[in-house]
Motif scaffolding. Structure first.
Motif, PDB file in Angstrom:
ATOM      1  N   UNK A  48       0.817  -1.227   0.000  1.00  0.00           N
ATOM      2  CA  UNK A  48       0.000   0.000   0.000  1.00  0.00           C
ATOM      3  C   UNK A  48       0.850   1.277   0.000  1.00  0.00           C
ATOM      4  N   UNK A  49       1.425   1.557  -1.140  1.00  0.00           N
ATOM      5  CA  UNK A  49       2.197   2.790  -1.328  1.00  0.00           C
ATOM      6  C   UNK A  49       1.725   3.419  -2.635  1.00  0.00           C
ATOM      7  N   UNK A  50       1.827   4.747  -2.759  1.00  0.00           N
ATOM      8  CA  UNK A  50       1.448   5.375  -4.025  1.00  0.00           C
ATOM      9  C   UNK A  50       2.235   4.767  -5.183  1.00  0.00           C
ATOM     10  N   UNK A  51       1.568   4.620  -6.300  1.00  0.00           N
ATOM     11  CA  UNK A  51       2.206   4.012  -7.473  1.00  0.00           C
ATOM     12  C   UNK A  51       1.799   4.791  -8.710  1.00  0.00           C
ATOM     13  N   UNK A  52       2.813   5.237  -9.471  1.00  0.00           N
ATOM     14  CA  UNK A  52       2.528   5.950 -10.724  1.00  0.00           C
ATOM     15  C   UNK A  52       3.161   5.192 -11.865  1.00  0.00           C
ATOM     16  N   UNK A  53       2.386   4.986 -12.929  1.00  0.00           N
ATOM     17  CA  UNK A  53       2.899   4.263 -14.089  1.00  0.00           C
ATOM     18  C   UNK A  53       2.580   5.051 -15.356  1.00  0.00           C
ATOM     19  N   UNK A  54       3.545   5.123 -16.270  1.00  0.00           N
ATOM     20  CA  UNK A  54       3.290   5.780 -17.557  1.00  0.00           C
ATOM     21  C   UNK A  54       2.462   4.851 -18.438  1.00  0.00           C
ATOM     22  N   UNK A  55       2.729   3.544 -18.298  1.00  0.00           N
ATOM     23  CA  UNK A  55       1.985   2.584 -19.112  1.00  0.00           C
ATOM     24  C   UNK A  55       1.617   1.364 -18.275  1.00  0.00           C
ATOM     25  N   UNK A  56       0.374   1.339 -17.913  1.00  0.00           N
ATOM     26  CA  UNK A  56      -0.177   0.297 -17.056  1.00  0.00           C
ATOM     27  C   UNK A  56       0.145  -1.104 -17.581  1.00  0.00           C
ATOM     28  N   UNK A  57      -0.025  -1.288 -18.904  1.00  0.00           N
ATOM     29  CA  UNK A  57       0.128  -2.617 -19.501  1.00  0.00           C
ATOM     30  C   UNK A  57       1.566  -3.106 -19.496  1.00  0.00           C
ATOM     31  N   UNK A  58       2.535  -2.161 -19.354  1.00  0.00           N
ATOM     32  CA  UNK A  58       3.935  -2.549 -19.448  1.00  0.00           C
ATOM     33  C   UNK A  58       4.480  -3.066 -18.111  1.00  0.00           C
ATOM     34  N   UNK A  59       3.712  -2.886 -17.040  1.00  0.00           N
ATOM     35  CA  UNK A  59       4.204  -3.317 -15.721  1.00  0.00           C
ATOM     36  C   UNK A  59       4.248  -4.842 -15.665  1.00  0.00           C
ATOM     37  N   UNK A  60       5.325  -5.403 -15.067  1.00  0.00           N
ATOM     38  CA  UNK A  60       5.434  -6.874 -15.023  1.00  0.00           C
ATOM     39  C   UNK A  60       4.269  -7.542 -14.275  1.00  0.00           C
ATOM     40  N   UNK A  61       3.638  -6.832 -13.345  1.00  0.00           N
ATOM     41  CA  UNK A  61       2.526  -7.440 -12.606  1.00  0.00           C
ATOM     42  C   UNK A  61       1.194  -7.309 -13.340  1.00  0.00           C
ATOM     43  N   UNK A  62       1.228  -6.617 -14.487  1.00  0.00           N
ATOM     44  CA  UNK A  62      -0.045  -6.378 -15.171  1.00  0.00           C
ATOM     45  C   UNK A  62      -0.660  -7.690 -15.647  1.00  0.00           C
ATOM     46  N   UNK A  63      -1.929  -7.808 -15.454  1.00  0.00           N
ATOM     47  CA  UNK A  63      -2.692  -9.002 -15.827  1.00  0.00           C
ATOM     48  C   UNK A  63      -3.267  -8.845 -17.225  1.00  0.00           C
ATOM     49  N   UNK A  64      -3.171  -7.612 -17.730  1.00  0.00           N
ATOM     50  CA  UNK A  64      -3.880  -7.297 -18.974  1.00  0.00           C
ATOM     51  C   UNK A  64      -5.325  -6.954 -18.633  1.00  0.00           C
ATOM     52  N   UNK A  65      -6.003  -6.309 -19.534  1.00  0.00           N
ATOM     53  CA  UNK A  65      -7.394  -5.937 -19.255  1.00  0.00           C
ATOM     54  C   UNK A  65      -8.334  -7.054 -19.677  1.00  0.00           C
ATOM     55  N   UNK A  66      -9.445  -7.177 -18.991  1.00  0.00           N
ATOM     56  CA  UNK A  66     -10.444  -8.135 -19.458  1.00  0.00           C
ATOM     57  C   UNK A  66     -11.029  -7.668 -20.794  1.00  0.00           C
ATOM     58  N   UNK A  67     -11.716  -8.564 -21.447  1.00  0.00           N
ATOM     59  CA  UNK A  67     -12.338  -8.239 -22.726  1.00  0.00           C
ATOM     60  C   UNK A  67     -13.289  -7.044 -22.565  1.00  0.00           C
ATOM     61  N   UNK A  68     -13.403  -6.226 -23.572  1.00  0.00           N
ATOM     62  CA  UNK A  68     -14.300  -5.058 -23.609  1.00  0.00           C
ATOM     63  C   UNK A  68     -13.872  -3.933 -22.666  1.00  0.00           C
ATOM     64  N   UNK A  69     -12.719  -4.086 -22.028  1.00  0.00           N
ATOM     65  CA  UNK A  69     -12.256  -3.026 -21.125  1.00  0.00           C
ATOM     66  C   UNK A  69     -11.668  -1.916 -21.988  1.00  0.00           C
ATOM     67  N   UNK A  70     -12.036  -0.636 -21.737  1.00  0.00           N
ATOM     68  CA  UNK A  70     -11.437   0.424 -22.565  1.00  0.00           C
ATOM     69  C   UNK A  70      -9.924   0.450 -22.328  1.00  0.00           C
ATOM     70  N   UNK A  71      -9.159   0.817 -23.348  1.00  0.00           N
ATOM     71  CA  UNK A  71      -7.710   0.866 -23.145  1.00  0.00           C
ATOM     72  C   UNK A  71      -7.348   1.976 -22.153  1.00  0.00           C
ATOM     73  N   UNK A  72      -6.361   1.725 -21.322  1.00  0.00           N
ATOM     74  CA  UNK A  72      -5.912   2.732 -20.362  1.00  0.00           C
ATOM     75  C   UNK A  72      -4.394   2.668 -20.318  1.00  0.00           C
ATOM     76  N   UNK A  73      -3.754   3.821 -20.213  1.00  0.00           N
ATOM     77  CA  UNK A  73      -2.284   3.819 -20.188  1.00  0.00           C
ATOM     78  C   UNK A  73      -1.732   4.340 -18.860  1.00  0.00           C
ATOM     79  N   UNK A  74      -1.813   5.659 -18.681  1.00  0.00           N
ATOM     80  CA  UNK A  74      -1.164   6.180 -17.469  1.00  0.00           C
ATOM     81  C   UNK A  74      -2.017   5.850 -16.244  1.00  0.00           C
TER      82      UNK A  74
END
Ligand SMILES: Nc1ncnc2c1ncn2[C@@H]1O[C@H](COP(=O)(O)OP(=O)(O)OP(=O)(O)O)[C@@H](O)[C@H]1O
Ligand SMILES: [Mg+2]
Length: 398
Positions: free
Chosen positions: A109-135
């Motif tokens: 539980x610490x603040x986290x800022x990412x320029x590209x959500x999908x590029x993070x190693x922990x990213x699960x990817x978005x579920x189907x029909x999820x709008x694309x999001x980056x920062x």
């Protein structure tokens, strides 16, 4: 490489004013307005929504969300979403379950800022029909050392990523959400306790006052039936007695309903054990407790209430008068009767017994109300005191 907040874990930062770094007076004003909303009389979901909406506007994000952790602190119990349309939410079909980046925020539980959500190693990817999001900007909702959930913002307008100032504002709003969540949990707890107390008080009043009075009135009428010469009048009085009996029976079932399920699901056995444990600090030792028979099945709630009061007083007497080093609480139940004995090895309640005490008298009264008896005698080896409370049990109550 994902960008961890430059302030995360920096001890020097802890001592700085939390809003240092926010230059824009309009943003500060808007922040204050958002925080002040907590004192408005809103329900928690409405308040949380208001906080997310303020965050989205204030921090200039396309989407915002707030997740409240479940009781175990591992998944999300509530999720407030701002920015997506109802159709978009429906198309995804389920709320986030706290995996991926959201899961990371729960674990750390610490603040986290990412320029590209999908590029993070922990990213699960978005579920189907999820709008694309980056920062992405996520901050924990915490109060002191308790973490309640997280506030997330995505897709900063007009910039590739969220700024330090954005993070500071988000932390402040998350702080407001933390206070709101704790407030509402405390309030719910207080109301719950008040309800339990009210129910117990009403049940006790019904039992100790209303039923006793009706019972006494019934007895009085019953004894006069035989003295009435007019048969019609005698029959009418007998009817009244029967009606009183029926009323008493109904009040009793109301008492059961008020008390059951027993507070916190405790059985009579549990209550007796709890009573013994509560007496231990005053006695200086733990009383021994012995049960025999089907205590929880055979003993009605009414008799159970009397029994607990009797044991409480008998143990209080041991504390106050006996100077004992051992106590045995022995409750034994057959299909016909209940015997509760409290035996101590103290000075004995013999001839020197202080007259005028209310405790033993009330034990006797409780026994007699139920058609039973109270005996005060010597302890097991001729030392100390045994209080023996006996009451008959009938299949139909009381
Ligand atoms: N376990 C015991 N060991 C020794 N004496 C006892 C014991 N239980 C009762 N007594 C004696 O019996 C007396 C009457 O007890 P009772 O419970 O009726 O009144 P109390 O405890 O003095 O006052 P209260 O009205 O607050 O209960 C006590 O004052 C005490 O002298
Ligand atoms: Mg007493």
């Amino acid at each position: 490489m994902p960008l961890r907040s430059p302030n995360a874990g920096d001890p020097a930062h802890e001592h700085m004013s939390p809003l240092r770094g926010v230059e824009d007076p309009d943003r500060l004003r808007a922040l204050v307005a958002a925080v002040l909303a907590i004192s408005a009389d809103l329900s928690l979901p409405a308040l949380l929504r208001h906080i997310v909406e303020s965050a989205v506007t204030l921090i200039d994000a396309s989407y915002g969300a707030l997740g409240v952790l479940d009781a175990a602190g591992v998944g999300l119990a509530e999720f407030v979403n701002v920015g997506m349309t109802a159709e978009q939410i429906a198309a995804i079909g389920h709320l986030p379950e706290g995996h991926g980046i959201l899961g990371l925020l729960i674990l750390e539980p610490e603040p986290l800022r990412l320029a590209d959500l999908g590029a993070h190693p922990d990213s699960f990817g978005f579920p189907e029909h999820h709008p694309p999001m980056r920062s992405f900007l996520g901050v924990p909702i915490r109060l002191r050392d308790q973490v309640f959930g997280n506030l997330y913002l995505t897709d900063k307008h007009g910039a590739g990523e969220f700024s330090n100032e954005d993070e500071i504002l988000a932390v402040a709003l998350a702080g407001a959400a933390g206070v709101a969540i704790e407030n509402s949990r405390l309030l719910a707890r207080v109301q719950e306790l008040r309800l339990v107390e009210d129910r117990e008080r009403i049940a006790a009043d019904l039992h100790d006052t209303v039923i006793q009075r009706l019972f006494a009135t019934g007895l009085g009428l019953q004894s006069s039936v035989g003295k009435i010469d007019n048969p019609a009048a005698a029959a009418r009085v007998q009817e009244a007695v029967d009606e009183l009996d029926e009323t008493i029976r109904q009040i009793r079932s109301t008492i059961f309903a008020l008390q059951g399920p027993r507070v916190g699901g405790r059985t009579l056995r549990d209550e007796i054990l709890a009573l013994a444990t509560e007496a231990a600090p005053n006695l200086g030792f733990e009383p021994r407790v012995r049960f025999e028979g089907l205590i929880d099945h055979r003993v009605s709630d009414i008799v159970g209430i009397h029994l607990l009061a009797v044991l409480r007083e008998a143990l209080a007497n041991v504390v106050r008068h006996a100077g004992a080093s051992r106590v045995l609480v022995d409750v034994s139940v057959t299909s016909d009767d209940l015997v509760a004995k409290v035996t101590d090895d103290g000075i004995g309640a013999g001839p020197g017994r202080r007259p005028g005490g209310k405790g033993l008298a009330s034990l006797r009264h409780r026994a007699e109300t139920l058609g039973g008896t109270l005996e005060v005698g010597e302890g097991a080896d001729g030392n100390g005191t045994t209080v023996r409370w006996w009451v008959p049990l009938r299949a139909d109550g009381p």
